[in-house]
Design an enzyme around this catalytic site. Structure first.
Site, PDB file in Angstrom:
ATOM      1  N   ILE A 198       0.863   6.952   0.231  1.00  0.00           N
ATOM      2  CA  ILE A 198       0.299   5.861   1.022  1.00  0.00           C
ATOM      3  C   ILE A 198      -1.177   5.684   0.678  1.00  0.00           C
ATOM      4  O   ILE A 198      -1.929   6.664   0.643  1.00  0.00           O
ATOM      5  CB  ILE A 198       0.410   6.175   2.534  1.00  0.00           C
ATOM      6  CG1 ILE A 198       1.854   6.523   2.896  1.00  0.00           C
ATOM      7  CG2 ILE A 198      -0.082   5.003   3.376  1.00  0.00           C
ATOM      8  CD1 ILE A 198       1.988   7.244   4.229  1.00  0.00           C
ATOM      9  N   CYS A 199      -1.600   4.454   0.447  1.00  0.00           N
ATOM     10  CA  CYS A 199      -3.000   4.174   0.172  1.00  0.00           C
ATOM     11  C   CYS A 199      -3.655   3.720   1.474  1.00  0.00           C
ATOM     12  O   CYS A 199      -3.576   2.554   1.845  1.00  0.00           O
ATOM     13  CB  CYS A 199      -3.102   3.092  -0.900  1.00  0.00           C
ATOM     14  SG  CYS A 199      -4.778   2.592  -1.259  1.00  0.00           S
ATOM     15  N   LEU A 200      -4.229   4.664   2.192  1.00  0.00           N
ATOM     16  CA  LEU A 200      -4.838   4.355   3.495  1.00  0.00           C
ATOM     17  C   LEU A 200      -6.094   5.212   3.615  1.00  0.00           C
ATOM     18  O   LEU A 200      -6.022   6.443   3.497  1.00  0.00           O
ATOM     19  CB  LEU A 200      -3.838   4.678   4.618  1.00  0.00           C
ATOM     20  CG  LEU A 200      -4.273   4.407   6.050  1.00  0.00           C
ATOM     21  CD1 LEU A 200      -4.397   2.905   6.293  1.00  0.00           C
ATOM     22  CD2 LEU A 200      -3.271   4.988   7.048  1.00  0.00           C
ATOM     23  N   HIS A 231       0.806  -1.223   0.000  1.00  0.00           N
ATOM     24  CA  HIS A 231       0.000   0.000   0.000  1.00  0.00           C
ATOM     25  C   HIS A 231       0.840   1.276   0.000  1.00  0.00           C
ATOM     26  O   HIS A 231       0.312   2.368   0.212  1.00  0.00           O
ATOM     27  CB  HIS A 231      -0.941   0.033   1.215  1.00  0.00           C
ATOM     28  CG  HIS A 231      -2.013  -1.016   1.142  1.00  0.00           C
ATOM     29  ND1 HIS A 231      -2.856  -1.267   2.180  1.00  0.00           N
ATOM     30  CD2 HIS A 231      -2.352  -1.874   0.157  1.00  0.00           C
ATOM     31  CE1 HIS A 231      -3.679  -2.248   1.841  1.00  0.00           C
ATOM     32  NE2 HIS A 231      -3.390  -2.635   0.624  1.00  0.00           N
ATOM     33  N   TRP A 258      -8.516   7.346  -4.336  1.00  0.00           N
ATOM     34  CA  TRP A 258      -8.025   6.005  -4.025  1.00  0.00           C
ATOM     35  C   TRP A 258      -9.154   4.994  -4.004  1.00  0.00           C
ATOM     36  O   TRP A 258     -10.275   5.294  -3.640  1.00  0.00           O
ATOM     37  CB  TRP A 258      -7.352   6.003  -2.647  1.00  0.00           C
ATOM     38  CG  TRP A 258      -6.171   6.883  -2.555  1.00  0.00           C
ATOM     39  CD1 TRP A 258      -6.116   8.163  -2.087  1.00  0.00           C
ATOM     40  CD2 TRP A 258      -4.837   6.562  -2.941  1.00  0.00           C
ATOM     41  NE1 TRP A 258      -4.834   8.652  -2.162  1.00  0.00           N
ATOM     42  CE2 TRP A 258      -4.040   7.693  -2.686  1.00  0.00           C
ATOM     43  CE3 TRP A 258      -4.233   5.416  -3.482  1.00  0.00           C
ATOM     44  CZ2 TRP A 258      -2.672   7.716  -2.930  1.00  0.00           C
ATOM     45  CZ3 TRP A 258      -2.881   5.456  -3.725  1.00  0.00           C
ATOM     46  CH2 TRP A 258      -2.112   6.594  -3.455  1.00  0.00           C
TER      47      TRP A 258
END
Lengths: 317, 151
Positions: free
Chosen positions: B90-92, B83, B144
């Site tokens: 950051i993919c959060l 991620h 995202w």
């Protein structure tokens, strides 16, 4: 590609509707151009008939390979800004007949439902369509009711002043909760000093203060869902835990409210709310639902039209 | 001092007084208007990142805490994680869609460490090359898709 033609004031609403669902929409004069696809078709079909639309497929297909993220984000931001410029967070009290003007005169279902609504309600106060409308409408309507109602005021103030400790004991970080709690309590204090509705309205129209109150009501809703998780879990879709549901659908700003949110908040605060529905279903009369449904007298009445809550005022007899 | 700065000042004091385990604020990095911070983060013991050191760069706008901070990995060591893109993005979900004003710098750091700690295999996101080439410098400009919370 779909082409939708709209009257100017409706254009923005429909545009926003699609953008928020993540579709890239192009605006050309009074037309919206939408990418082809089953989902879009269904969404177009479900649009309220407040707008007369035409579909056409004479436009070239969209460029699939491009990264549209930024373009969509910019469009969504512009929309939010335009809505903010056009609509105050909470409006002045308006005569109920203003609702009729939002629909075309030959829209039989809406016009007859609004006539039916006017039999019992004389005024409406509108809220901004920013995804926080339930909390803002409820918050304002309830606090307005507390002005001059000492017994209910004392009960609520007592309940509210203990709520911060409850939130902290559920694991919310105390120093972020504190900020929202303070503004919430200050607003209640002001109401207790026999503030008039105009002053309360100023508080709710001030974005800084108003959003703090919305956050606090969201946290109270989340806390109640988590406290009674065994019960609420049965109504949560998508196999999510109550905690996950709260952090995705309750605590973030602008996330819209469903029945489950209303049940939790009215339960947490011990306040009965009546929601009156004006939509395309059924016959020409409006129906309503009380939360909770235990025969208590509703303190607050909200008007629900698909996707949005406003405040209603009873006719004075 | 504006409301967002007052809030950040509170957070600053809190994080210096009680830094979460494995994290410390780089006080020199904090700009005078409080809008940018760097936090040093240690990979948690017993995980794939044990012994590694990372930097998280925070940028705050004037609508904080109603809008999320912009958070990326910076410095010379970007964690290899499904991620985390090689440019530090950051993919959060809490950094964009699921951000709530009741979250804080500390809760963001804790979520990121927990994301790293639950990783089973160090690898880059599958679309790393395409993303790094086409994305904006600001990760918040990306819409995202959060499809896999289990990694």
């Amino acid at each position: 590609m779909f082409k939708i033609q709209l009257k100017n004031d409706k254009l923005l609403k429909v545009w926003c509707h699609f953008l928020c669902k993540g579709f890239l929409v192009e605006m050309r004069g009074d037309q919206l151009l939408l990418p082809c696809g089953k989902t879009v078709k269904t969404m177009v079909a479900r649009l309220p008939r407040i707008c007369v639309f035409k579909m056409a497929d004479d436009c070239s297909p969209s460029d699939v390979g491009r990264n549209y993220d930024e373009a969509i984000k910019v469009q969504v931001e512009n929309i939010h800004k335009e809505i903010a410029d056009m609509q105050s967070l909470v409006s002045e009290k308006m005569d109920i007949c203003v609702l009729g003007k939002e629909y075309s005169a030959d829209d039989y279902i809406y016009q007859s439902k609004i006539k039916d609504l006017a039999l019992n309600y004389s005024h409406v106060r509108k809220t901004r369509g920013d995804g926080n409308c339930f909390y803002r409408a409820f918050g304002f309507a309830y606090m307005e009711l507390l002005i001059g109602n000492q017994a209910e005021y004392d009960r609520f103030k007592n309940l509210a002043s203990q709520s911060k400790d409850d939130l902290v004991s559920l694991g919310f970080p105390s120093f972020t909760v504190e900020d929202f709690y303070q503004v919430f309590m200050e607003t209640i204090e002001d109401v207790g000093k026999h503030q008039c509705a105009e002053e309360l309205l100023k508080t709710f129209q001030d974005e800084g203060l108003s959003n703090y109150i919305v956050v606090y009501l969201r946290l109270l809703t989340s806390a109640q869902l988590q406290r009674k998780s065994d019960f609420f879990e049965n109504f949560i879709e998508g196999g999510r835990t109550t905690k996950e549901f709260c952090s995705q659908e309750v605590e973030p700003m602008a996330r819209e409210s469903d029945h489950i949110h209303i049940i939790a908040l009215t339960d947490a605060l011990g306040v009965c709310v009546r929601v009156v529905y004006v939509d395309r279903s059924g016959d020409s009369s409006v129906n309503h639902h009380d939360f909770p449904e235990d025969g208590s007298r509703p303190a607050v009445v909200l008007l629900y039209r698909p996707g949005h809550y406003d405040i209603l005022y009873h006719k004075q007899l | 001092m504006a409301a967002w700065q007052r809030r950040l000042q509170k957070e600053l004091i809190e994080i210096q007084k009680k830094p979460p385990p494995g994290m410390h604020l780089d006080t020199d990095s904090v700009s005078s208007n409080l809008a940018t911070w760097i936090i040093h983060v240690d990979g948690a013991p017993g995980t794939l990142y044990d012994g590694e050191k990372f930097q998280l760069e925070f940028k705050f706008g004037s609508r904080y805490p109603f809008e999320s901070p912009e958070v990326v990995f910076g410095g010379s060591n970007i964690p290899v994680h499904p991620h985390v893109y090689s440019n530090g993005h950051i993919c959060l979900s809490i950094l964009t869609d699921d951000w709530s004003p009741a979250l804080s710098v500390e809760s963001v750091c804790l979520s990121i460490v927990s994301m790293l700690s639950s990783c089973q295999e160090k690898k880059l996101p599958p679309d790393n090359n395409w993303y790094v080439k086409t994305c904006n410098k600001n990760p918040k400009k990306t819409r995202w898709w959060y499809h896999d919370d289990t990694v």
